[in-house]
Scaffold this motif. Structure first.
Motif, PDB file in Angstrom:
ATOM      1  N   TYR A 167      89.064  99.782  57.203  1.00 11.35           N
ATOM      2  CA  TYR A 167      89.150 101.141  57.730  1.00 11.35           C
ATOM      3  C   TYR A 167      90.394 101.361  58.593  1.00 11.35           C
ATOM      4  CZ  TYR A 167      84.313 101.065  56.175  1.00 11.35           C
ATOM      5  OH  TYR A 167      83.170 100.940  55.408  1.00 11.35           O
ATOM      6  N   GLY A 168      91.307 100.410  58.602  1.00 11.66           N
ATOM      7  CA  GLY A 168      92.496 100.517  59.439  1.00 11.66           C
ATOM      8  C   GLY A 168      93.580 101.407  58.848  1.00 11.66           C
ATOM      9  N   VAL A 192     101.689  88.800  55.555  1.00  7.65           N
ATOM     10  CA  VAL A 192     100.289  88.462  55.811  1.00  7.65           C
ATOM     11  C   VAL A 192      99.664  87.988  54.507  1.00  7.65           C
ATOM     12  CG1 VAL A 192      98.012  89.372  56.466  1.00  7.65           C
ATOM     13  CG2 VAL A 192     100.055  90.147  57.687  1.00  7.65           C
ATOM     14  N   SER A 193      98.840  86.949  54.583  1.00 13.33           N
ATOM     15  CA  SER A 193      98.010  86.544  53.454  1.00 13.33           C
ATOM     16  C   SER A 193      96.551  86.645  53.868  1.00 13.33           C
ATOM     17  CB  SER A 193      98.328  85.107  53.016  1.00 13.33           C
ATOM     18  OG  SER A 193      97.358  84.654  52.091  1.00 13.33           O
ATOM     19  N   ALA A 194      95.798  87.461  53.142  1.00 16.86           N
ATOM     20  CA  ALA A 194      94.367  87.626  53.418  1.00 16.86           C
ATOM     21  C   ALA A 194      93.602  87.188  52.177  1.00 16.86           C
ATOM     22  CB  ALA A 194      94.050  89.072  53.779  1.00 16.86           C
ATOM     23  N   GLY A 195      93.050  85.967  52.232  1.00 23.07           N
ATOM     24  CA  GLY A 195      92.268  85.461  51.116  1.00 23.07           C
ATOM     25  C   GLY A 195      90.842  85.960  51.218  1.00 23.07           C
ATOM     26  N   THR A 196      90.376  86.629  50.174  1.00 22.78           N
ATOM     27  CA  THR A 196      89.016  87.172  50.102  1.00 22.78           C
ATOM     28  C   THR A 196      88.527  87.603  51.486  1.00 22.78           C
ATOM     29  OG1 THR A 196      86.723  86.646  49.465  1.00 22.78           O
ATOM     30  CG2 THR A 196      88.122  84.759  50.049  1.00 22.78           C
ATOM     31  N   PRO A 197      89.226  88.566  52.106  1.00 19.22           N
ATOM     32  CA  PRO A 197      88.952  88.900  53.511  1.00 19.22           C
ATOM     33  C   PRO A 197      87.594  89.582  53.702  1.00 19.22           C
ATOM     34  CG  PRO A 197      90.443  90.516  52.546  1.00 19.22           C
ATOM     35  CD  PRO A 197      90.279  89.421  51.523  1.00 19.22           C
ATOM     36  N   TRP A 198      86.936  89.226  54.795  1.00 22.56           N
ATOM     37  CA  TRP A 198      85.712  89.933  55.179  1.00 22.56           C
ATOM     38  C   TRP A 198      86.150  91.211  55.871  1.00 22.56           C
ATOM     39  CZ3 TRP A 198      81.132  87.643  58.538  1.00 22.56           C
ATOM     40  CH2 TRP A 198      79.969  88.376  58.245  1.00 22.56           C
ATOM     41  N   SER A 199      86.527  92.175  55.053  1.00 19.73           N
ATOM     42  CA  SER A 199      87.161  93.381  55.579  1.00 19.73           C
ATOM     43  C   SER A 199      86.174  94.498  55.879  1.00 19.73           C
ATOM     44  CB  SER A 199      88.224  93.889  54.600  1.00 19.73           C
ATOM     45  OG  SER A 199      87.638  94.237  53.362  1.00 19.73           O
ATOM     46  N   ASP A 200      84.932  94.364  55.418  1.00 14.15           N
ATOM     47  CA  ASP A 200      83.868  95.301  55.780  1.00 14.15           C
ATOM     48  C   ASP A 200      82.639  94.471  56.113  1.00 14.15           C
ATOM     49  OD1 ASP A 200      81.968  97.330  56.069  1.00 14.15           O
ATOM     50  OD2 ASP A 200      82.900  98.563  54.510  1.00 14.15           O
ATOM     51  N   LEU A 201      82.262  94.440  57.393  1.00 16.58           N
ATOM     52  CA  LEU A 201      81.130  93.606  57.803  1.00 16.58           C
ATOM     53  C   LEU A 201      79.799  94.152  57.309  1.00 16.58           C
ATOM     54  CD1 LEU A 201      81.918  92.475  61.465  1.00 16.58           C
ATOM     55  CD2 LEU A 201      82.614  91.471  59.304  1.00 16.58           C
ATOM     56  N   ASP A 202      79.759  95.434  56.981  1.00 13.49           N
ATOM     57  CA  ASP A 202      78.533  96.037  56.481  1.00 13.49           C
ATOM     58  C   ASP A 202      78.399  95.774  54.983  1.00 13.49           C
ATOM     59  OD1 ASP A 202      76.160  97.391  56.608  1.00 13.49           O
ATOM     60  OD2 ASP A 202      77.009  99.267  57.363  1.00 13.49           O
ATOM     61  N   ARG A 205      76.195  90.911  62.450  1.00 16.24           N
ATOM     62  CA  ARG A 205      75.605  91.572  63.613  1.00 16.24           C
ATOM     63  C   ARG A 205      75.863  90.788  64.897  1.00 16.24           C
ATOM     64  NH1 ARG A 205      71.776  92.671  59.440  1.00 16.24           N
ATOM     65  NH2 ARG A 205      70.704  90.702  59.850  1.00 16.24           N
ATOM     66  N   LEU A 206      75.801  89.454  64.783  1.00 17.37           N
ATOM     67  CA  LEU A 206      76.037  88.615  65.958  1.00 17.37           C
ATOM     68  C   LEU A 206      77.470  88.772  66.457  1.00 17.37           C
ATOM     69  CD1 LEU A 206      74.711  86.369  67.766  1.00 17.37           C
ATOM     70  CD2 LEU A 206      75.812  84.716  66.225  1.00 17.37           C
ATOM     71  N   TYR A 207      78.419  88.745  65.537  1.00 17.59           N
ATOM     72  CA  TYR A 207      79.827  88.871  65.910  1.00 17.59           C
ATOM     73  C   TYR A 207      80.134  90.253  66.471  1.00 17.59           C
ATOM     74  CZ  TYR A 207      84.928  89.177  65.359  1.00 17.59           C
ATOM     75  OH  TYR A 207      86.275  89.377  65.575  1.00 17.59           O
ATOM     76  N   ALA A 208      79.607  91.304  65.821  1.00 17.63           N
ATOM     77  CA  ALA A 208      79.909  92.680  66.243  1.00 17.63           C
ATOM     78  C   ALA A 208      79.329  92.991  67.612  1.00 17.63           C
ATOM     79  CB  ALA A 208      79.372  93.663  65.211  1.00 17.63           C
ATOM     80  N   ASN A 209      78.206  92.373  67.962  1.00 18.07           N
ATOM     81  CA  ASN A 209      77.637  92.517  69.307  1.00 18.07           C
ATOM     82  C   ASN A 209      77.413  93.974  69.693  1.00 18.07           C
ATOM     83  OD1 ASN A 209      76.684  91.388  71.735  1.00 18.07           O
ATOM     84  ND2 ASN A 209      78.649  91.716  72.747  1.00 18.07           N
ATOM     85  N   GLY A 210      76.877  94.755  68.744  1.00 20.05           N
ATOM     86  CA  GLY A 210      76.542  96.146  69.038  1.00 20.05           C
ATOM     87  C   GLY A 210      77.650  97.151  68.767  1.00 20.05           C
ATOM     88  N   HIS A 211      78.861  96.707  68.466  1.00 15.11           N
ATOM     89  CA  HIS A 211      79.951  97.632  68.163  1.00 15.11           C
ATOM     90  C   HIS A 211      79.768  98.228  66.761  1.00 15.11           C
ATOM     91  CE1 HIS A 211      81.800  95.323  71.464  1.00 15.11           C
ATOM     92  NE2 HIS A 211      82.559  96.381  71.660  1.00 15.11           N
ATOM     93  N   ASP A 212      80.354  99.388  66.563  1.00 11.00           N
ATOM     94  CA  ASP A 212      80.309 100.063  65.274  1.00 11.00           C
ATOM     95  C   ASP A 212      80.995  99.190  64.225  1.00 11.00           C
ATOM     96  OD1 ASP A 212      80.415 101.743  63.096  1.00 11.00           O
ATOM     97  OD2 ASP A 212      81.483 103.373  64.123  1.00 11.00           O
ATOM     98  N   LEU A 213      80.309  98.893  63.119  1.00 10.35           N
ATOM     99  CA  LEU A 213      80.880  98.030  62.091  1.00 10.35           C
ATOM    100  C   LEU A 213      82.072  98.677  61.384  1.00 10.35           C
ATOM    101  CD1 LEU A 213      77.766  96.351  60.409  1.00 10.35           C
ATOM    102  CD2 LEU A 213      79.166  95.547  62.311  1.00 10.35           C
ATOM    103  N   LYS A 214      82.278  99.959  61.565  1.00 11.25           N
ATOM    104  CA  LYS A 214      83.448 100.612  60.977  1.00 11.25           C
ATOM    105  C   LYS A 214      84.665 100.584  61.912  1.00 11.25           C
ATOM    106  CE  LYS A 214      81.539 103.638  57.432  1.00 11.25           C
ATOM    107  NZ  LYS A 214      80.232 103.022  57.315  1.00 11.25           N
ATOM    108  N   ASN A 215      84.534  99.947  63.057  1.00 12.57           N
ATOM    109  CA  ASN A 215      85.691  99.720  63.916  1.00 12.57           C
ATOM    110  C   ASN A 215      86.715  98.911  63.116  1.00 12.57           C
ATOM    111  OD1 ASN A 215      87.521  98.464  65.763  1.00 12.57           O
ATOM    112  ND2 ASN A 215      86.044  98.631  67.424  1.00 12.57           N
ATOM    113  N   PRO A 216      87.950  99.400  62.951  1.00  9.87           N
ATOM    114  CA  PRO A 216      88.919  98.705  62.094  1.00  9.87           C
ATOM    115  C   PRO A 216      89.300  97.316  62.572  1.00  9.87           C
ATOM    116  CG  PRO A 216      89.962 100.514  63.280  1.00  9.87           C
ATOM    117  CD  PRO A 216      88.493 100.660  63.484  1.00  9.87           C
ATOM    118  N   TYR A 217      89.047  97.004  63.852  1.00 13.94           N
ATOM    119  CA  TYR A 217      89.314  95.646  64.322  1.00 13.94           C
ATOM    120  C   TYR A 217      88.164  94.696  63.982  1.00 13.94           C
ATOM    121  CZ  TYR A 217      92.879  98.112  67.046  1.00 13.94           C
ATOM    122  OH  TYR A 217      93.932  98.899  67.430  1.00 13.94           O
ATOM    123  N   LEU A 218      87.033  95.266  63.564  1.00 18.41           N
ATOM    124  CA  LEU A 218      85.908  94.493  63.042  1.00 18.41           C
ATOM    125  C   LEU A 218      85.919  94.497  61.517  1.00 18.41           C
ATOM    126  CD1 LEU A 218      82.876  95.555  65.278  1.00 18.41           C
ATOM    127  CD2 LEU A 218      83.613  93.204  64.867  1.00 18.41           C
TER     128      LEU A 218
END
Length: 367
Positions: free
Chosen positions: A292-293, A237-247, A275-288
């Protein structure tokens, strides 16, 4: 003749040497605002930083220096759009700007791009003219950036073109669904759908997943979910400057605020996109927020960032999470670089980024 013909010259040289050495080693004069800074930070607590000017580093390429000097993108600090129509209008503007240079980029790197559909998901097949012999049986899956709300359509292919042209790989770039019409988990579902499909025809041990920014976060989230569901995993996997925490969590969200001249700050369209992408889900959800995975048994991963990147902490925190879980992880940090500023094949640092990723993949993918 004097028995000491070099005495005066030697003394002058010694004097010059010690004067220079003293100039280099003597303590610098404290800045004028040092007393105020010391007083503001006299007690434990958050750091108070006086106003400062950060010069352009001189030990990076001229092309990168030009990027570092650039002003902020227009409207980046404006309040986020409030309606679906406003988000759509902003997306169209970005799509036009990002698509305009792609024809020249394809020509420079001798790459062809073909629109396709895989298991009902829109995608692009990106093929280098000079496919390297060792890559004939290999395939890369690409997930584009754009804050999960921008960069779809042909604009999605920019990074895939760079990887195909510089690394000599065939690439499938996923044009995943995005908000406001399709918030989380639509994009993740599309990425997994394509992965499942191509993993039936190409050995997963011969494939890797890559992306930058939101694409880097989505690459991590996709591999995490594939692992959790017991699906075959990519070889790397290559993750360039990943948005790994939406908060807005992480030191560089604050330390590099207004220093990064690409994202600039979380407060603005970026926080609105989260906030638009998460659509009300917890921002600490590891798939968001994949920082936190659970990274136990995760594929080898290469991470790329820069010293001015607003997402520097996002990248560093993922690297530590991988290492703590015993996973193989490389972290590359580029001097002076803001968020995902490795654009354009003419910039030496950009070539370094993709060459490093290609070498990392080559050492881990089967043939």
């Amino acid at each position: 003749m004097s028995r000491f013909p070099f005495t005066i010259l030697s003394f002058s040289a010694l004097l010059a040497f010690f004067s220079g050495a003293w100039a280099k080693t003597r303590p610098p004069t404290p800045p004028a605002d040092a007393p105020a800074a010391a007083a503001a930070n006299a007690q434990p607590g958050p750091r108070h930083v006086p106003p400062r000017v950060i010069p352009v580093p001189g030990d990076v390429s001229k092309q990168l220096q030009a990027f570092i000097r650039m002003p902020y993108p227009p409207g980046v600090l404006s309040p986020p759009p409030k309606t679906a129509a406003e988000w759509g209008a902003l997306n169209k503007r970005f799509a036009a700007e990002w698509t305009a240079p792609l024809a020249d980029l394809r020509k420079q790197l001798h790459v062809s791009v073909e629109a396709t559909e895989i298991a009902g998901v829109k995608a692009y097949l990106v093929t280098p003219r000079d496919l390297r012999p060792e890559n004939v049986n290999r395939m890369l899956l690409h997930l584009h950036g754009g804050g999960y709300v921008f960069g779809g359509g042909e604009a999605a292919t920019s990074e895939a073109i760079m990887m195909a042209g510089i690394g000599g790989y065939r690439v499938i770039s996923v044009d995943y669904r995005m908000p406001p019409d399709f918030p989380f988990p639509a994009g993740l579902d599309d990425a997994l759908t394509v992965w499942r499909s191509i993993a039936q025809t190409i050995d997963p041990r011969n494939m890797a997943v890559f992306g930058s920014s939101a694409g880097g976060g989505l690459a991590l989230a996709m591999a995490l979910k594939a692992k959790d569901e017991g699906l075959p995993l990519p070889a790397a996997v290559s993750a360039g400057t990943p948005w790994s925490d939406l908060d807005k969590i992480g030191d560089s969200y604050f330390a590099n605020e207004y220093v990064d001249n690409m994202l600039v700050a979380w407060d603005g369209w970026l926080g609105g996109a989260a906030r638009l992408y998460a659509n009300g889900h917890d921002l600490k959800n590891p798939y968001l927020s994949p920082v936190y995975g659970n990274y136990k048994n995760f594929p080898p991963t290469i991470l790329t960032t820069g010293t001015r990147d607003l997402f520097l902490s996002n990248t560093v925190r993922v690297h530590r999470a991988l290492r703590r879980a015993g996973a193989e992880a490389d972290l590359n940090v580029y001097e002076g670089m803001s968020h995902a500023q490795y654009a354009g094949p003419g910039m030496p640092e950009a070539r370094e980024v993709f060459e490093d990723i290609a070498r990392f993949f080559d050492a881990r993918l089967g043939r």
